[in-house]
Design a protein around this motif. Structure first.
Motif, short mmCIF file in Angstrom:
data_model
loop_
_atom_site.label_atom_id
_atom_site.label_comp_id
_atom_site.label_asym_id
_atom_site.label_seq_id
_atom_site.Cartn_x
_atom_site.Cartn_y
_atom_site.Cartn_z
N GLU A 114 6.14 -2.87 -15.43
CA GLU A 114 4.81 -2.13 -14.96
C GLU A 114 3.61 -3.05 -14.40
O GLU A 114 3.38 -4.22 -14.83
CB GLU A 114 4.30 -1.25 -16.12
CG GLU A 114 5.18 -0.26 -16.50
CD GLU A 114 4.40 0.49 -17.87
OE1 GLU A 114 3.46 0.02 -18.32
OE2 GLU A 114 5.19 1.49 -18.41
N ALA A 115 3.02 -2.69 -13.08
CA ALA A 115 2.02 -3.36 -12.53
C ALA A 115 0.80 -2.50 -12.40
O ALA A 115 1.05 -1.28 -12.54
CB ALA A 115 2.53 -3.78 -11.42
N ASP A 116 -0.30 -3.12 -12.07
CA ASP A 116 -1.40 -2.63 -11.70
C ASP A 116 -1.38 -1.51 -10.58
O ASP A 116 -1.02 -1.65 -9.48
CB ASP A 116 -2.65 -3.51 -11.32
CG ASP A 116 -3.98 -2.85 -11.00
OD1 ASP A 116 -4.10 -1.59 -11.63
OD2 ASP A 116 -4.80 -3.72 -10.56
N GLY A 117 -1.62 -0.16 -10.89
CA GLY A 117 -1.59 0.86 -10.00
C GLY A 117 -2.59 1.23 -8.87
O GLY A 117 -2.61 1.82 -8.07
N THR A 118 -3.72 0.32 -9.07
CA THR A 118 -4.62 0.30 -8.21
C THR A 118 -4.73 -0.34 -6.81
O THR A 118 -5.35 -0.16 -6.02
CB THR A 118 -6.13 -0.06 -8.84
OG1 THR A 118 -5.90 -1.40 -9.27
CG2 THR A 118 -6.42 0.97 -9.88
N PRO A 145 -9.24 3.40 -6.28
CA PRO A 145 -10.37 2.91 -6.89
C PRO A 145 -11.61 3.84 -6.75
O PRO A 145 -11.75 4.48 -5.64
CB PRO A 145 -10.63 1.47 -6.16
CG PRO A 145 -9.80 1.48 -4.95
CD PRO A 145 -8.63 2.42 -5.00
N THR A 146 -12.21 4.12 -7.86
CA THR A 146 -13.50 5.09 -7.87
C THR A 146 -14.52 4.33 -6.78
O THR A 146 -14.79 3.15 -7.15
CB THR A 146 -13.94 5.33 -9.10
OG1 THR A 146 -14.24 4.06 -9.80
CG2 THR A 146 -12.79 6.04 -9.84
#
Length: 200
Positions: A82-86, A117-118
């Motif tokens: 699993e890796a950063d989804g952003t 990203p927000t």
């Protein structure tokens, strides 16, 4: 004679089955890999089955330049990452089989940013307020209280004692004035009378 032929056929069949059994695992290498967005995460799955045993097979997995796995394995190997989804990811898989280069496996998977990203909220610009026109106000009426003028009583020079006020006798100053006038008139009349007698 027939028994010899049957024996030869049996040996041949047994050898063929044995060679087939030995060849099947070598030719049944099954690498499976995939990369997808799962619950706002970039998920890589790798499954390697039916490889030659002996822990002589190798697998190298990278996420860009980052090494996720560099291991040896036997007949099978399976892992999930699993890796950063952003952010965007580029996964590379390199498998080297111990029983021949023809069974090597190389694959590249790319995943986009799973979550945007927000963005920071922009500060609201203050609304321009127009200046309010001055309202006509009724002038204030002066106060009815009058400030008394300052006293004009002359100040006595330094060193001199102030004169004592006249004692109040109760007599009116008008009667005193009339009495004085009467006395002056009487004196003047007496003086004229005496001059006339002398001149006669």
């Amino acid at each position: 004679m027939a028994s010899r032929v049957l024996g030869a056929l049996a040996v041949t069949a047994t050898a063929a089955l044995a060679s087939l059994a030995l060849a099947t695992p070598a030719s049944a290498h099954t690498p499976v890999s995939s990369a997808d967005c799962v619950k706002d995460k970039a998920v890589l799955k790798v499954k390697l089955t039916q490889y030659a045993g002996g822990d002589k097979n190798t697998v190298l997995i990278k996420d860009g330049d980052k090494v996720l796995a560099d291991e040896k394995f036997g007949q099978s190997w399976e892992k999930k990452f699993e890796a950063d989804g952003t952010v965007k990811h580029t996964f590379t898989i390199t498998v080297k089989a111990s029983d021949g280069e023809r069974y090597n496996y190389s694959k590249t998977h790319e995943t986009p940013a799973c979550v945007k990203p927000t963005e920071p909220t922009k500060p609201t610009t203050p609304t321009e307020t127009k200046p309010t026109e001055p309202t006509s106000s009724v002038p204030e009426t002066p106060s009815s209280s009058v400030v008394p003028p300052a006293s004009t009583t002359p100040v006595a020079p330094a060193g001199s004692a102030p004169e004592p006020p006249l004692a109040a006798t109760g007599a009116s100053p008008l009667w005193l004035l009339l009495s004085g006038v009467g006395l002056v008139g009487a004196g003047a009349g007496t003086l004229l009378f005496l001059r006339r007698r002398r001149s006669a």
